[in-house]
Structures are given as C-alpha cells and as structure tokens.
Design a protein around this motif. Sequence first.
Motif, PDB file in Angstrom:
ATOM      1  N   SER A   1     -24.755   7.786 135.538  1.00 52.78           N
ATOM      2  CA  SER A   1     -24.400   9.201 135.647  1.00 52.78           C
ATOM      3  C   SER A   1     -23.052   9.296 136.338  1.00 52.78           C
ATOM      4  O   SER A   1     -22.889   8.784 137.445  1.00 52.78           O
TER       5      SER A   1
ATOM      6  N   PHE B   1     -21.861  11.679 137.781  1.00 56.23           N
ATOM      7  CA  PHE B   1     -21.912  12.627 138.894  1.00 56.23           C
ATOM      8  C   PHE B   1     -22.715  12.109 140.086  1.00 56.23           C
ATOM      9  O   PHE B   1     -23.096  12.873 140.955  1.00 56.23           O
ATOM     10  N   ARG B   2     -22.997  10.806 140.127  1.00 61.55           N
ATOM     11  CA  ARG B   2     -23.737  10.206 141.248  1.00 61.55           C
ATOM     12  C   ARG B   2     -22.976   8.996 141.783  1.00 61.55           C
ATOM     13  O   ARG B   2     -23.531   7.940 141.968  1.00 61.55           O
ATOM     14  N   ARG B   3     -21.727   9.177 142.035  1.00 58.98           N
ATOM     15  CA  ARG B   3     -20.828   8.179 142.604  1.00 58.98           C
ATOM     16  C   ARG B   3     -21.014   6.784 141.998  1.00 58.98           C
ATOM     17  O   ARG B   3     -20.661   6.563 140.860  1.00 58.98           O
TER      18      ARG B   3
ATOM     19  N   ASP C   1     -23.404   5.298 140.723  1.00 59.46           N
ATOM     20  CA  ASP C   1     -24.225   5.236 139.516  1.00 59.46           C
ATOM     21  C   ASP C   1     -23.351   5.276 138.266  1.00 59.46           C
ATOM     22  O   ASP C   1     -23.797   4.940 137.181  1.00 59.46           O
TER      23      ASP C   1
ATOM     24  N   ASP D   1     -27.235   7.811 129.564  1.00 63.15           N
ATOM     25  CA  ASP D   1     -27.817   8.221 130.846  1.00 63.15           C
ATOM     26  C   ASP D   1     -28.999   7.338 131.237  1.00 63.15           C
ATOM     27  O   ASP D   1     -29.587   7.530 132.288  1.00 63.15           O
TER      28      ASP D   1
ATOM     29  N   SER E   1     -24.878   9.275 146.274  1.00 66.49           N
ATOM     30  CA  SER E   1     -24.901  10.706 146.532  1.00 66.49           C
ATOM     31  C   SER E   1     -24.237  11.461 145.380  1.00 66.49           C
ATOM     32  O   SER E   1     -23.558  10.871 144.532  1.00 66.49           O
ATOM     33  N   TYR E   2     -24.431  12.780 145.371  1.00 65.99           N
ATOM     34  CA  TYR E   2     -23.801  13.604 144.346  1.00 65.99           C
ATOM     35  C   TYR E   2     -22.300  13.607 144.563  1.00 65.99           C
ATOM     36  O   TYR E   2     -21.819  13.669 145.692  1.00 65.99           O
ATOM     37  N   GLY E   3     -21.576  13.533 143.480  1.00 66.06           N
ATOM     38  CA  GLY E   3     -20.126  13.546 143.528  1.00 66.06           C
ATOM     39  C   GLY E   3     -19.562  12.551 142.544  1.00 66.06           C
ATOM     40  O   GLY E   3     -20.305  11.899 141.804  1.00 66.06           O
ATOM     41  N   THR E   4     -18.259  12.448 142.535  1.00 69.87           N
ATOM     42  CA  THR E   4     -17.606  11.515 141.629  1.00 69.87           C
ATOM     43  C   THR E   4     -16.804  10.503 142.426  1.00 69.87           C
ATOM     44  O   THR E   4     -16.486  10.722 143.592  1.00 69.87           O
TER      45      THR E   4
END
Length: 179
Positions: A18, A20-22, A24, A53, A137-140
């Motif tokens: 993903s 949007f999950r650093r 990941d 995904d 965590s959430y983010g890029t």
Amino acid sequence: MDPDAAGAPRICVIGVGSRFRRDDAAGWAVVARLGRPADRHLLPPGTQLHVCDGDPARLVAFWEGADLAVVADAARAVPARPGTVHRLRFGDGRPAGLPATTSSHGFGLADALGLAASLGRLPRRLVVYAIEAGDMSYGTGLSLPVAAAVRVVAAGIRRDLAAAAGARPGAVAGQPCRE
C-alpha cells in the motif's frame, strides 16, 4: 508478453503493498524502480510489471501461467530489522511453508500460495523478496533502511530475470541478501 518474444519465458514481477502505509509501499517502489526507463531496458523482453494490494485472487491472476513470477513485499519480523531482505525460492511443485517473516497485510502471501496450489495456478517458479519493514504508519515515503533495500531488491530481481532469460546472471551488480 511481447509477441515478438516467441519462445521466451513468461515473466512477471509483482510489487505488493500500500503506497499509503510508508514502508508497506516497498514492493510498489521496487516495481517503480524496475519500470524506470534507465532500468526497463535491462529486463527481458515481455517482462510484465504489476502492483497489487495483496489480494490473493489478484496475485494468482497476475502470476497464472508464468514461467517465473517474482514478488516483492514488505514483511514483519520479530525482532524487526528494517531493511533486511529475505529471498525465498519455490520451484516446481507445491511450495513449503514460509519462514518467520510474514506479509505486512492481514493475510499473507501464504494464503495466495495456498489458493494458487489448490486451483493448480502456481507459477512454474516463484521468487519472493521480503523486505523487513520498520514504519507502517499512515503516510507516504519509505524509511531510509527500506529505501536502501528497494535498490538491493531491484538489482536482485534484474539478476533473477537475466538468469531466467538465459543472460549472464552476474551482469547486474547488487548487494547480497539473505536466502
């Protein structure tokens, strides 16, 4: 597959994760790196690049009928050593269990392998590159150790693909990883 590459092995590379999950996004970053014009020409003709995904049905659809499928994914391990790369190979036949690293997703690559084996849709050969994640965590944006591992994995995949296509396997430089 490139229609001009008749007789060439069907090869696919799948980046799982993903964006949007650093960390990941490591698998996606590997595929993005391989798809850059500076790198794309180093891949065998007809090599397919995909991002996913992690849905087992999509993974099976991407690698079905492949002579070689390469999967790059972030992994969790205890204790975590972010940026550590694990390379797993599965040849002809049903794959054995996966080691202590697991996918960063709620299910795992093992689920997709089990589904594919049940349906008779495993690729002839499968190589999995698992990059130990640190920040989920959430983010890029990747953490520094995972970003460095992306370069190592891309080089390893280029070597794997060159060997599968009959080229000189050592033609692409890279750093070693754990097998």
